[in-house]
Design a protein around this motif. Structure first.
Motif, short mmCIF file in Angstrom:
data_model
loop_
_atom_site.label_atom_id
_atom_site.label_comp_id
_atom_site.label_asym_id
_atom_site.label_seq_id
_atom_site.Cartn_x
_atom_site.Cartn_y
_atom_site.Cartn_z
N THR A 119 -4.58 2.26 -5.47
CA THR A 119 -3.61 1.71 -4.89
C THR A 119 -3.95 0.55 -3.88
O THR A 119 -3.61 -0.18 -3.26
CB THR A 119 -2.68 2.62 -4.15
OG1 THR A 119 -3.43 3.76 -3.51
CG2 THR A 119 -1.46 3.29 -5.02
N LYS A 120 -5.45 0.89 -3.71
CA LYS A 120 -6.12 -0.14 -2.69
C LYS A 120 -7.77 0.05 -2.81
O LYS A 120 -8.23 1.08 -3.25
CB LYS A 120 -5.91 0.13 -1.19
CG LYS A 120 -6.17 -0.73 -0.13
CD LYS A 120 -5.61 -0.56 1.20
CE LYS A 120 -6.24 0.48 2.03
NZ LYS A 120 -5.37 0.29 3.23
N TYR A 126 -9.06 3.74 -3.16
CA TYR A 126 -8.03 4.72 -2.85
C TYR A 126 -7.03 5.08 -3.86
O TYR A 126 -6.35 4.01 -4.44
CB TYR A 126 -7.33 4.27 -1.61
CG TYR A 126 -8.03 3.99 -0.55
CD1 TYR A 126 -8.33 5.10 0.53
CD2 TYR A 126 -8.82 3.03 -0.21
CE1 TYR A 126 -9.08 4.89 1.38
CE2 TYR A 126 -9.86 2.88 0.92
CZ TYR A 126 -10.06 3.77 1.75
OH TYR A 126 -10.91 3.81 2.69
N VAL A 161 -6.86 -2.68 -8.52
CA VAL A 161 -5.58 -2.04 -8.17
C VAL A 161 -4.76 -1.85 -9.27
O VAL A 161 -4.48 -2.99 -9.99
CB VAL A 161 -5.12 -2.73 -6.75
CG1 VAL A 161 -3.82 -2.20 -6.55
CG2 VAL A 161 -6.07 -2.66 -5.60
N SER A 183 4.34 -9.94 2.74
CA SER A 183 4.21 -8.65 3.48
C SER A 183 5.61 -8.26 4.00
O SER A 183 5.81 -7.11 4.11
CB SER A 183 3.25 -8.47 4.55
OG SER A 183 1.99 -8.92 3.66
N VAL A 187 2.16 -2.32 6.06
CA VAL A 187 1.40 -3.44 5.49
C VAL A 187 1.26 -4.33 6.81
O VAL A 187 2.15 -4.23 7.90
CB VAL A 187 2.37 -4.21 4.56
CG1 VAL A 187 2.27 -3.63 3.35
CG2 VAL A 187 3.88 -4.38 5.20
N THR A 205 -2.97 -10.55 5.26
CA THR A 205 -3.28 -9.73 4.34
C THR A 205 -4.62 -9.94 3.84
O THR A 205 -4.82 -10.93 3.55
CB THR A 205 -2.15 -9.57 3.25
OG1 THR A 205 -0.88 -9.34 4.07
CG2 THR A 205 -2.62 -8.57 2.34
N ASN A 256 -6.28 -7.50 1.75
CA ASN A 256 -6.66 -6.50 0.57
C ASN A 256 -5.48 -6.52 -0.33
O ASN A 256 -4.12 -6.34 0.31
CB ASN A 256 -7.37 -5.28 0.95
CG ASN A 256 -8.37 -5.43 1.66
OD1 ASN A 256 -9.41 -5.83 1.22
ND2 ASN A 256 -8.34 -5.23 3.08
N GLN A 288 -3.09 -4.34 -2.35
CA GLN A 288 -2.39 -3.03 -1.84
C GLN A 288 -1.26 -2.87 -2.57
O GLN A 288 -0.24 -3.51 -2.76
CB GLN A 288 -2.03 -2.94 -0.48
CG GLN A 288 -2.06 -1.53 -0.19
CD GLN A 288 -1.37 -1.33 1.53
OE1 GLN A 288 -1.41 -2.24 2.05
NE2 GLN A 288 -1.11 -0.13 1.75
N ILE A 300 2.18 -0.57 -3.50
CA ILE A 300 3.08 0.32 -2.58
C ILE A 300 4.22 0.78 -3.48
O ILE A 300 5.07 0.12 -4.22
CB ILE A 300 3.68 -0.57 -1.21
CG1 ILE A 300 2.40 -0.96 -0.54
CG2 ILE A 300 4.94 0.12 -0.79
CD1 ILE A 300 2.46 -2.29 -0.05
#
Ligand SMILES: Nc1nc2c(ncn2[C@@H]2O[C@H](COP(=O)(O)OP(=O)(O)OP(=O)(O)O)[C@@H](O)[C@H]2O)c(=O)[nH]1
Ligand SMILES: [Mg+2]
Ligand SMILES: [Zn+2]
Length: 338
Positions: free
Chosen positions: A8-9, A16, A42, A170, A182, A197, A199, A201, A203
């Motif tokens: 996810t990141k 992550y 990701v 975001s 975020v 932002t 990176n 990511q 969600i």
């Protein structure tokens, strides 16, 4: 213990990974994976070995359905190009560049347009893109106008939000998923051109409720990307509204060839002049790099393989050609410059 999850990141060398129970693990990637050229994105579904109650090592990456090199994300169902009506001002050519770039990399996935900040200024781009086949939403992350019907388009999909800095990517994610952590820029930093932002990511917008797989991917705004060296015929296919025009010539690029019907189509109002101009600019950009590399290759041949035209600077320090850069990015999936 071995578990399955989704990246996810990615921060530096840390991955992550959210497991099937919605717990986030901080993982390293097994060196062998990277040596085998299995770079991780990701959105990748992975298998990892836990080393304690929070950490793990990724040992395997599952086959991916697709990937986008910029922004770098895997297993995408659709890309939403987000632009704002104002602050920053809507820029038609820039939107056409994004759309073409995304369609070039992901020709089989849906690409949508979202115009944000309509509370500040209303613009209507439906007519302009009427024949291009793009689904268009006009929304405000601030007042939530248009957000319900926009949210309908995201159901059961992994959607990547891509677009310039400051347009509200975001903010849209936060409006749709208030639990999302975020970062959102303030107006002064946006006006200074700061990127908020940093990176990519992923969600979960349904907050992990089972039976629903809706994900949004927040990405850093970017403006620099190049069409240099890309395939000209394929670029044409990214412009649906131009691609459908039947021209007398086989494989016509509609680039000023004598007898090409495009001029007539524009006069008749069948093709939008601004879309056509965007296409021509992109085509010229792609061609430039082809001419450049052909020249370099022929020079290299006539000088016994040595390229005399390049300045003698340290090999390490020499800037890569844009074509090379693009190829490397496509290969590695590393984040580009944002
Ligand atoms: N008036 C208004 N302001 C908005 C709206 N959406 C976002 N903003 C503002 O626009 C600014 C930029 O928003 P962000 O969500 O950080 O933009 P971003 O696209 O994620 O920018 P990067 O992360 O740098 O790529 C912030 O000050 C937001 O409050 C909107 O619908 N209306
Ligand atoms: Mg952002
Ligand atoms: Zn033609």
């Amino acid at each position: 213990m071995n578990l399955n999850g989704k990246i996810t990141k990615i921060l530096a060398n840390f991955y992550y990974v959210t497991d099937t129970e919605n717990k986030v693990w901080e993982c390293f990637a097994r060196a062998r994976l990277l040596k085998e050229g299995k770079y991780l994105f990701v959105g990748d579904n992975v298998e990892f070995e836990t080393s304690d109650s929070k950490h793990g090592i990724i040992i395997n990456v599952k086959d991916r359905k697709n990937k986008l090199s910029k922004p770098p994300v895997a297993n995408i169902d659709q890309v939403i190009t987000v632009f704002s009506s104002v602050e920053p001002d809507f820029d038609e050519y820039n939107l056409d560049r994004y759309l073409s770039f995304v369609r070039y990399e992901l020709p089989d996935e849906k690409c949508l347009i979202c115009i944000n900040k309509i509370d500040l200024k209303k613009i209507d781009i439906n007519k302009l893109y009427q024949k291009s086949g793009f689904d268009i939403s006009h929304v405000s992350a601030l007042t939530k106008e248009g957000l319900d019907s926009f949210a309908e388009k995201l159901k059961n999909k992994t959607s990547v939000l891509a677009g310039p800095s400051g347009v509200g990517k975001s903010s849209l994610i936060k409006a749709l998923a208030p639990h999302a952590s975020v970062l959102i820029g303030d107006l002064s930093s946006i006006r200074q051109g700061k990127h908020i932002t940093r990176n990519v990511q992923l969600i979960d917008i349904k907050n992990g409720h089972s039976g629903n797989e809706s994900f949004l991917v927040d990405t850093p705004g970017f403006t620099q990307f190049s069409f240099g060296g890309l395939n000209l015929n394929q670029i044409l296919t990214t412009f649906e509204d131009l691609k459908i025009i039947k021209c007398g010539f086989y494989n016509c690029l509609h680039n000023g060839e004598e007898g090409c019907v495009m001029e007539e189509m524009i006069k008749k109002g069948e093709v939008s002049l601004s879309r056509y101009n965007s296409y021509l600019k992109i085509l010229a950009e792609a061609k430039k790099e082809i001419i450049y590399s052909t020249k370099q290759e022929s020079k290299a041949k006539s000088t016994g393989g040595k390229d005399l035209s390049l300045p003698k600077i340290d090999h390490q320090k020499r800037a890569k050609s844009r074509k090379r850069e693009k190829q490397d990015l496509l290969k590695s999936g590393e984040e580009g410059e944002y």
